[in-house]
Design a protein around this motif. Structure first.
Motif, PDB file in Angstrom:
ATOM      1  N   SER A   1       0.825  -0.916  -0.026  1.00  0.00           N
ATOM      2  CA  SER A   1       0.002  -0.102  -0.116  1.00  0.00           C
ATOM      3  C   SER A   1       0.881   1.123  -0.005  1.00  0.00           C
ATOM      4  O   SER A   1       1.814   1.369   0.900  1.00  0.00           O
ATOM      5  CB  SER A   1      -0.847   0.048   1.304  1.00  0.00           C
ATOM      6  N   GLY A   2       0.423   2.436  -0.810  1.00  0.00           N
ATOM      7  CA  GLY A   2       1.027   3.568  -0.976  1.00  0.00           C
ATOM      8  C   GLY A   2       2.491   3.516  -1.982  1.00  0.00           C
ATOM      9  O   GLY A   2       3.122   4.537  -1.882  1.00  0.00           O
TER      10      GLY A   2
ATOM     11  N   THR B   1      -1.505   5.545  -8.476  1.00  0.00           N
ATOM     12  CA  THR B   1      -0.862   6.607  -9.129  1.00  0.00           C
ATOM     13  C   THR B   1      -0.385   6.435 -10.676  1.00  0.00           C
ATOM     14  O   THR B   1      -0.828   7.135 -11.780  1.00  0.00           O
ATOM     15  CB  THR B   1       0.302   7.528  -8.227  1.00  0.00           C
TER      16      THR B   1
ATOM     17  N   LYS C   1       0.987   2.213  -7.242  1.00  0.00           N
ATOM     18  CA  LYS C   1       0.209   1.382  -8.072  1.00  0.00           C
ATOM     19  C   LYS C   1      -0.896   2.252  -8.553  1.00  0.00           C
ATOM     20  O   LYS C   1      -1.229   2.300  -9.845  1.00  0.00           O
ATOM     21  CB  LYS C   1      -0.232   0.222  -7.411  1.00  0.00           C
TER      22      LYS C   1
HETATM   23  N1  LIG Z   1      -3.543  13.266  -4.852  1.00  0.00           N
HETATM   24  C1  LIG Z   1      -2.767  12.904  -3.883  1.00  0.00           C
HETATM   25  N2  LIG Z   1      -2.006  13.919  -3.288  1.00  0.00           N
HETATM   26  C2  LIG Z   1      -1.120  13.586  -2.544  1.00  0.00           C
HETATM   27  N3  LIG Z   1      -0.600  12.456  -2.546  1.00  0.00           N
HETATM   28  C3  LIG Z   1      -0.867  11.487  -3.190  1.00  0.00           C
HETATM   29  C4  LIG Z   1      -2.209  11.752  -4.054  1.00  0.00           C
HETATM   30  N4  LIG Z   1      -2.274  10.451  -4.495  1.00  0.00           N
HETATM   31  C5  LIG Z   1      -1.681   9.545  -4.081  1.00  0.00           C
HETATM   32  N5  LIG Z   1      -0.678  10.177  -3.090  1.00  0.00           N
HETATM   33  C6  LIG Z   1       0.234   9.560  -2.480  1.00  0.00           C
HETATM   34  O1  LIG Z   1       1.137   8.766  -3.194  1.00  0.00           O
HETATM   35  C7  LIG Z   1       1.464   7.554  -2.834  1.00  0.00           C
HETATM   36  C8  LIG Z   1       1.219   6.591  -3.738  1.00  0.00           C
HETATM   37  O2  LIG Z   1      -0.298   6.475  -3.409  1.00  0.00           O
HETATM   38  P1  LIG Z   1      -0.985   5.328  -4.520  1.00  0.00           P
HETATM   39  O3  LIG Z   1      -2.360   5.381  -4.099  1.00  0.00           O
HETATM   40  O4  LIG Z   1      -0.434   5.325  -5.836  1.00  0.00           O
HETATM   41  O5  LIG Z   1      -0.735   4.022  -3.953  1.00  0.00           O
HETATM   42  P2  LIG Z   1      -1.065   2.452  -3.876  1.00  0.00           P
HETATM   43  O6  LIG Z   1       0.237   1.570  -4.454  1.00  0.00           O
HETATM   44  O7  LIG Z   1      -2.183   2.171  -5.079  1.00  0.00           O
HETATM   45  O8  LIG Z   1      -1.609   1.915  -2.489  1.00  0.00           O
HETATM   46  P3  LIG Z   1      -2.810   1.107  -2.064  1.00  0.00           P
HETATM   47  O9  LIG Z   1      -2.465  -0.386  -2.245  1.00  0.00           O
HETATM   48  O10 LIG Z   1      -3.180   1.661  -0.613  1.00  0.00           O
HETATM   49  O11 LIG Z   1      -3.937   1.385  -3.159  1.00  0.00           O
HETATM   50  C9  LIG Z   1       1.036   7.329  -1.535  1.00  0.00           C
HETATM   51  O12 LIG Z   1       1.956   7.925  -0.467  1.00  0.00           O
HETATM   52  C10 LIG Z   1      -0.069   8.531  -1.471  1.00  0.00           C
HETATM   53  O13 LIG Z   1      -0.513   8.863  -0.181  1.00  0.00           O
END
Ligand SMILES: Nc1ncnc2c1ncn2[C@@H]1O[C@H](COP(=O)(O)OP(=O)(O)OP(=O)(O)O)[C@@H](O)[C@H]1O
Ligand SMILES: [Mg+2]
Length: 273
Positions: free
Chosen positions: A59-60, A65, A63
């Motif tokens: 998580s985070g 993004t 992915k």
């Molecule tokens: N709109 C935003 N503004 C600021 N930070 C963001 C934004 N979107 C994502 N982040 C940050 O970017 C990082 C990546 O987030 P992302 O949602 O892409 O991760 P993820 O791998 O999809 O996580 P998960 O498994 O929880 O879905 C995280 O630290 C998140 O807090």
């Protein structure tokens, strides 16, 4: 860039400024990229038609993004994206609209992503109404019914509402909507993480069957290695915005090179079998 690639992306970057209050907490957090920013930090890959690329990471790690950049729902800070050799990142106007319909997304949460006030037929048929306005209502309904059959829901679903369906069935509705325009690439971001394991396994089987039936290329994103292992022909392991390891599913699962991949695999002793 490879001429035969369906999608080729190079050095995609997207950083978010960390709000003052969270900098302290983020210090030393391995999911946080250096420089006080997070997101996607230089991702490159090339995807051949028919492949299923699994992207796995905690998580985070970036992915969603990355998925949103690939769909052009958000703009990267830098990097290139080509779809069948065409400039996808820079496409505008009619080129953009033509490319958009060829790349579709399946979302994590089948409840939040479906409009509760719309009938299933309207939800699934809406992309057709937008992109093929010349279709008659009857033609649109016929194609919508056909797609509902393809995902294992009958045409009787047309006049019902999302709340009348189970989580797994709602995800089938989301998949039907994603496929109604017959895209070439489908990005599924955590498509089964909101579902029970056995229901999730059925949805993964469905995605794989539809991939063959509709000649799709699939990007399957999950925090779960077993989920990715079920379908992926290639796997990329993502950590702190970067792909730290990529290879065929066998290479990555049977002979992981990166310590982070090894740790992910060690956390799931029943995989790989
Ligand atoms: N709109 C935003 N503004 C600021 N930070 C963001 C934004 N979107 C994502 N982040 C940050 O970017 C990082 C990546 O987030 P992302 O949602 O892409 O991760 P993820 O791998 O999809 O996580 P998960 O498994 O929880 O879905 C995280 O630290 C998140 O807090
Ligand atoms: Mg996510």
């Amino acid at each position: 860039m490879a001429a035969d690639a369906l999608l080729e992306v190079r050095d995609l970057r997207k950083s978010y400024a960390i709000a003052a209050g969270v900098i302290h907490r983020a210090k030393g957090d391995p999911s946080t990229a250096p420089g006080g920013t997070v997101g996607v930090d230089g991702v490159s890959f090339s995807l051949a038609p028919g492949e299923t690329l699994g992207i796995v990471g905690e998580s985070g790690c970036g992915k969603t993004t990355l998925a949103r950049i690939l769909l052009r729902l958000i703009e990267p800070d830098s990097g290139e994206m080509r779809f069948r050799g065409q400039d996808w990142r820079g496409a505008r106007g009619a080129d953009l609209r033509a490319l958009r319909r060829r790349i579709q997304m399946v979302f994590q949460d089948p409840i939040a992503s479906l409009n509760a006030r719309m009938r299933v037929g309207t939800i699934v048929g809406e992309p057709l109404a937008i992109h093929e306005p010349g279709l008659s209502r009857a033609e649109r309904t016929a194609r919508t019914a056909q797609m509902l059959e393809a995902v294992g829901l009958g045409a009787e679903a047309l006049d019902r509402y999302p709340h009348e369906f189970s989580g797994g069935q709602r995800q089938r509705i989301g998949i039907a909507r994603a496929l109604i325009l017959r895209p070439e690439l489908v990005v599924a971001d955590e498509p089964v993480s909101a579902l029970d394991v056995s229901i999730g396994a059925q949805i993964l089987e469905l995605l794989d069957r539809l991939r063959r039936e509709f000649s799709l290329t699939l990007i399957l994103i999950s925090h779960s290695l077993p989920v990715v292992a079920q379908l992926a022909t290639r796997v990329s392991v993502m950590q702190a915005g970067k792909f730290v390891e990529s290879g065929t599913a066998d290479q990555v699962l049977q002979a992981p090179q990166h310590p982070y991949t090894q740790a992910l695999i060690a956390a799931v002793p029943e995989i790989p079998a």
